[in-house]
Design a protein around this motif. Structure first.
Motif, PDB file in Angstrom:
ATOM      1  N   GLU A  92      -3.930   4.001   5.715  1.00 46.52           N
ATOM      2  CA  GLU A  92      -5.220   4.245   6.364  1.00 46.52           C
ATOM      3  C   GLU A  92      -5.653   3.008   7.129  1.00 46.52           C
ATOM      4  OE1 GLU A  92      -9.856   5.468   5.348  1.00 46.52           O
ATOM      5  OE2 GLU A  92      -8.363   5.305   3.732  1.00 46.52           O
ATOM      6  N   ARG A  93      -5.913   3.189   8.402  1.00 44.86           N
ATOM      7  CA  ARG A  93      -6.364   2.059   9.219  1.00 44.86           C
ATOM      8  C   ARG A  93      -7.853   1.838   8.993  1.00 44.86           C
ATOM      9  NH1 ARG A  93      -4.686   0.616  15.406  1.00 44.86           N
ATOM     10  NH2 ARG A  93      -5.847  -1.343  15.524  1.00 44.86           N
ATOM     11  N   LEU A  94      -8.204   0.596   8.653  1.00 40.71           N
ATOM     12  CA  LEU A  94      -9.600   0.268   8.396  1.00 40.71           C
ATOM     13  C   LEU A  94     -10.209  -0.601   9.475  1.00 40.71           C
ATOM     14  CD1 LEU A  94      -9.793  -0.462   4.562  1.00 40.71           C
ATOM     15  CD2 LEU A  94     -10.147   1.681   5.776  1.00 40.71           C
ATOM     16  N   GLY A  95      -9.392  -1.355  10.173  1.00 33.26           N
ATOM     17  CA  GLY A  95      -9.925  -2.262  11.178  1.00 33.26           C
ATOM     18  C   GLY A  95      -8.813  -2.772  12.055  1.00 33.26           C
ATOM     19  N   ASP A  96      -9.134  -3.777  12.846  1.00 31.99           N
ATOM     20  CA  ASP A  96      -8.180  -4.355  13.779  1.00 31.99           C
ATOM     21  C   ASP A  96      -6.971  -4.915  13.036  1.00 31.99           C
ATOM     22  OD1 ASP A  96      -6.944  -5.449  15.970  1.00 31.99           O
ATOM     23  OD2 ASP A  96      -8.348  -7.113  16.206  1.00 31.99           O
ATOM     24  N   ARG A  97      -5.816  -4.256  13.186  1.00 29.05           N
ATOM     25  CA  ARG A  97      -4.551  -4.701  12.586  1.00 29.05           C
ATOM     26  C   ARG A  97      -4.616  -4.788  11.063  1.00 29.05           C
ATOM     27  NH1 ARG A  97      -3.177  -9.971  14.530  1.00 29.05           N
ATOM     28  NH2 ARG A  97      -5.112 -10.294  15.645  1.00 29.05           N
ATOM     29  N   PHE A  98      -5.348  -3.846  10.451  1.00 23.06           N
ATOM     30  CA  PHE A  98      -5.505  -3.835   8.995  1.00 23.06           C
ATOM     31  C   PHE A  98      -5.420  -2.409   8.478  1.00 23.06           C
ATOM     32  CE2 PHE A  98      -7.527  -3.880   4.934  1.00 23.06           C
ATOM     33  CZ  PHE A  98      -7.299  -5.139   4.410  1.00 23.06           C
ATOM     34  N   TRP A  99      -4.550  -2.216   7.454  1.00 23.91           N
ATOM     35  CA  TRP A  99      -4.354  -0.903   6.853  1.00 23.91           C
ATOM     36  C   TRP A  99      -4.341  -1.042   5.333  1.00 23.91           C
ATOM     37  CZ3 TRP A  99      -1.942  -2.870  11.028  1.00 23.91           C
ATOM     38  CH2 TRP A  99      -1.934  -2.118  12.218  1.00 23.91           C
ATOM     39  N   THR A 100      -4.624   0.058   4.635  1.00 23.06           N
ATOM     40  CA  THR A 100      -4.533   0.084   3.183  1.00 23.06           C
ATOM     41  C   THR A 100      -3.762   1.320   2.734  1.00 23.06           C
ATOM     42  OG1 THR A 100      -6.643   1.262   2.971  1.00 23.06           O
ATOM     43  CG2 THR A 100      -6.695  -1.150   2.800  1.00 23.06           C
ATOM     44  N   HIS A 101      -3.263   1.218   1.512  1.00 27.77           N
ATOM     45  CA  HIS A 101      -2.603   2.348   0.859  1.00 27.77           C
ATOM     46  C   HIS A 101      -3.022   2.322  -0.601  1.00 27.77           C
ATOM     47  CE1 HIS A 101       0.356   5.207  -0.539  1.00 27.77           C
ATOM     48  NE2 HIS A 101       0.884   4.303  -1.349  1.00 27.77           N
ATOM     49  N   GLU A 102      -3.537   3.433  -1.114  1.00 26.28           N
ATOM     50  CA  GLU A 102      -3.998   3.505  -2.495  1.00 26.28           C
ATOM     51  C   GLU A 102      -3.016   4.315  -3.323  1.00 26.28           C
ATOM     52  OE1 GLU A 102      -8.190   4.248  -3.091  1.00 26.28           O
ATOM     53  OE2 GLU A 102      -8.624   3.788  -0.987  1.00 26.28           O
ATOM     54  N   GLU A 103      -2.752   3.834  -4.535  1.00 29.51           N
ATOM     55  CA  GLU A 103      -1.877   4.541  -5.446  1.00 29.51           C
ATOM     56  C   GLU A 103      -2.497   4.577  -6.834  1.00 29.51           C
ATOM     57  OE1 GLU A 103       1.893   2.606  -5.752  1.00 29.51           O
ATOM     58  OE2 GLU A 103       1.084   0.786  -6.639  1.00 29.51           O
ATOM     59  N   PRO A 104      -2.116   5.567  -7.660  1.00 35.66           N
ATOM     60  CA  PRO A 104      -2.682   5.663  -9.013  1.00 35.66           C
ATOM     61  C   PRO A 104      -2.232   4.491  -9.880  1.00 35.66           C
ATOM     62  CG  PRO A 104      -1.588   7.718  -8.360  1.00 35.66           C
ATOM     63  CD  PRO A 104      -1.199   6.672  -7.359  1.00 35.66           C
ATOM     64  N   LEU A 105      -3.081   4.092 -10.801  1.00 38.32           N
ATOM     65  CA  LEU A 105      -2.734   3.104 -11.812  1.00 38.32           C
ATOM     66  C   LEU A 105      -3.561   3.395 -13.049  1.00 38.32           C
ATOM     67  CD1 LEU A 105      -1.268   0.504 -12.740  1.00 38.32           C
ATOM     68  CD2 LEU A 105      -3.268  -0.762 -11.911  1.00 38.32           C
ATOM     69  N   GLU A 106      -2.887   3.706 -14.147  1.00 34.78           N
ATOM     70  CA  GLU A 106      -3.582   3.998 -15.401  1.00 34.78           C
ATOM     71  C   GLU A 106      -3.393   2.831 -16.361  1.00 34.78           C
ATOM     72  OE1 GLU A 106      -2.726   7.204 -18.683  1.00 34.78           O
ATOM     73  OE2 GLU A 106      -3.765   8.160 -16.994  1.00 34.78           O
TER      74      GLU A 106
END
Length: 228
Positions: A3-17
């Motif tokens: 997911e692009r959030l800003g200029d040249r910045f992305w995130t990816h979320e994954e589960p963690l229990e």
């Protein structure tokens, strides 16, 4: 996938229990001025994620937040990208003797990413030092376990535990982390170094991203440390 959030910045979320509590974990990807990618807290490198990263550029640097946060899967990036450089947070190398690290992260950013990224060691805790990053182009701060942000979008069990740990709808570490700070003045200076950056967004280690007014969120979340 990314997911692009800003200029040249992305995130990816994954589960963690963790002990039956779903916390989630966020990977940050920053494209440097050189065109290479700086990956913080790498997620499992599935074929889908690798394809998404390859569409952005060449993965050049992979970094954790600390010896406990964000070092999983680093070996997958070494296997997939032979020229990648794996960076160690303080204390990580002894925990991961299976990995060959190419550098140790500290307070001074490497010239190869200094134009885009700043960093500081959050120190003063009894057994954990963490690296905070600031991505200038997107005005985003990236934290690890010193930056939980659990809110109403989390599962009910997670919200209940977050209330007990005093991290519900607050940016900061769990209560047991606060109680094991060895040098409060050093820890306070580290957080003040983060607050000196000109940021508006914050990516926590776990929980929901603070999309705007993140500096205020850090000030409010750390009122127990910063107020006289």
């Amino acid at each position: 996938m990314l997911e692009r959030l800003g200029d040249r910045f992305w995130t990816h979320e994954e589960p963690l229990e963790f002990y039956g509590v779903e916390l989630g974990r966020i990977m940050s990807v920053m494209r440097l001025s050189s065109g290479g990618l700086f990956v913080q807290s790498p997620a499992e490198l599935t074929p889908e994620l690798k394809a998404a990263l390859d569409d952005l550029g060449e993965v050049r640097f992979v970094a954790p937040a600390s010896k406990l946060h964000g070092h999983l899967y680093m070996e997958q990036y070494r296997a997939a990208y032979p020229d990648v450089e794996l960076l160690a947070a303080p204390g990580l190398a002894p925990r991961r003797p299976d990995l060959r690290f190419d550098g140790l992260l500290g307070d001074v950013p490497d010239p190869r990413w200094a134009a885009d990224l700043d960093q500081v060691v959050i120190d003063g805790h009894r057994w954990l030092s963490e690296i905070a990053f600031f991505h200038r182009p997107s005005k985003t701060v990236v934290l690890g376990d010193v930056g939980f942000h659990i809110d109403r979008t989390s599962p009910l069990k997670t919200r209940l535990v977050a209330r007990l740990l005093r991290i519900y709808e607050r940016v900061g570490p769990p209560i047991e982390f606060r109680l094991t700070i060895a040098n409060e003045e050093t820890f306070r200076r580290s957080i003040q170094d983060v607050l000196a950056w000109d940021f508006d967004r914050l990516v926590p280690g776990h929980g929901r991203i603070v999309e705007s007014n993140a500096k205020r969120a850090v000030l409010e979340g750390y009122d127990w440390l910063l107020e006289d």
